[in-house]
Design an enzyme around this catalytic site. Structure first.
Site, PDB file in Angstrom:
ATOM      1  N   HIS A 190      40.537  37.455  39.814  1.00  0.00           N
ATOM      2  CA  HIS A 190      39.167  37.984  39.756  1.00  0.00           C
ATOM      3  C   HIS A 190      39.141  39.424  39.187  1.00  0.00           C
ATOM      4  O   HIS A 190      38.600  39.672  38.124  1.00  0.00           O
ATOM      5  CB  HIS A 190      38.548  38.034  41.160  1.00  0.00           C
TER       6      HIS A 190
HETATM    7  O1  RIB Z   1      35.221  37.062  45.518  1.00  0.00           O
HETATM    8  C1  RIB Z   1      36.361  37.664  44.954  1.00  0.00           C
HETATM    9  C2  RIB Z   1      36.371  39.132  45.241  1.00  0.00           C
HETATM   10  O2  RIB Z   1      36.412  39.334  46.654  1.00  0.00           O
HETATM   11  C3  RIB Z   1      37.616  39.846  44.689  1.00  0.00           C
HETATM   12  O3  RIB Z   1      37.290  41.174  44.365  1.00  0.00           O
HETATM   13  C4  RIB Z   1      38.563  39.817  45.845  1.00  0.00           C
HETATM   14  O4  RIB Z   1      39.504  40.886  45.818  1.00  0.00           O
HETATM   15  C5  RIB Z   1      37.622  40.008  47.002  1.00  0.00           C
HETATM   16  O5  RIB Z   1      37.353  41.410  47.111  1.00  0.00           O
END
Ligand code: RIB
Ligand code: CA
Length: 313
Positions: A243
């Protein structure tokens, strides 16, 4: 071209760690002014400690790290140990940090840095809940003038939610903060689940990390070995979705990504859809476009860039 001055706001988190490593490995494109930590994946004491450990792993003990808000603006903190493990950085065995946190609060650092900056000269890169960013904007609205753009990981539309049926974790944890940021008038680039779920660490890609033969390559492969469990089980995906590294990769090579300028608003009233990013992808309203909502990625290009940059640390 001079490097882009950025502040990374983060809740490490294995994927935050890889995003920070990518930024620190790219000094020609990115000048990290500071790392500000927020409660999210795990409580603040752990996200702050993890950020220090990541800077040491990268050999960048020169980067100032600040602790920020330990809870959302108006809701109880929700954490994600079920995804990231009890430390937030489960997977590799990393030594406790010898670096110290800065004494200054993260929000004060953000305000002070932006007040001293030229107009549109700094990029904010939130990788977790938006509590620090929103608090800074509330306390010193004039700092928005110094922000060139906010490139954040958060939200979802076609992919729907990962923490509730409708909401992505970062937005869900602090929807009031997200509402403030999305209504700030600052240009926003949204790396939503729609794109990050296409940045999967398949076994060959993780093997390429391991094959670097460096402490960074080993640690990253061990992080993704741990971090992938949740998504493989829930989505049947081929590997961990990276992500947050989509944010720093965008700063290095934006041509890897495709999206659309649209209106995005945040659900802050209904508990049923709390934290949903209501993305007007099809332009069915006359609400003004406030975000570049990213939906697609050149995944092979992304992993080639990431692996090569990690090899430099
Ligand atoms: O939904 C994914 C996000 O939530 C990413 O930034 C992960 O690190 C959590 O913070
Ligand atoms: Ca994160």
């Amino acid at each position: 071209m001079s490097p882009r001055k950025i502040i990374i706001d983060t809740d490490p988190g294995q994927d935050d760690a890889v995003a920070i490593l990518l930024a620190l490995a790219s000094p020609k494109e990115i000048d990290v002014l500071g790392i500000t930590c927020v409660a999210g994946n795990v409580p603040l004491a752990l996200t702050s400690k993890n950020a220090l450990m990541i800077c040491e792993l990268a050999g960048h003990t020169d980067v100032p790290v600040f602790a920020g808000c330990d809870r959302p603006l108006g809701r109880e903190l929700v954490t994600a140990e079920h995804v990231h493990g009890e430390t937030g950085l489960n997977g590799p065995t990393l030594p406790d940090p010898y670096m110290q946190l800065q004494d200054q609060h993260a929000v004060d650092f953000i305000i002070e840095t932006l007040r001293a900056a030229a107009p549109k000269s700094i990029t904010l890169c939130p990788l977790g809940p938006l509590t620090n960013i929103a608090t800074a904007l509330q306390r010193a609205p004039e700092i928005a003038e110094a922000v060139d753009e906010i490139v954040l990981m958060g939200g979802a539309y076609f992919e729907v939610g990962n923490i509730t049926p409708t909401a992505e974790f970062n937005i869900y944890v602090d929807p009031q903060a997200a509402d403030i940021v999305f209504k700030s008038g600052i240009s926003i680039v949204v790396m939503s689940l729609d794109v990050t779920h296409k940045a999967l660490v398949t076994p060959p890609r993780n093997e390429a990390f391991r094959a670097l033969g460096t402490p960074v390559g080993k640690a990253v492969s061990e992080m993704t070995d741990f971090f992938e469990r949740f998504d493989k089980e829930k989505y049947g995906s081929e590997g961990a979705p990276l992500h947050d590294p989509c944010v720093t990769a965008y700063l290095v090579d934006p041509t890897l990504f495709k999206g659309r300028h649209i209106n995005v608003e945040i659900e802050t009233q209904s508990e049923l859809t709390m934290g949903m990013t209501v993305a007007d992808w099809w332009g069915v309203t006359d609400r003004p476009a406030n975000a570049l909502f990213i939906k697609d990625i050149d995944a092979d290009g992304f992993f080639t860039l990431l692996t090569e940059r990690l090899s430099r640390l």
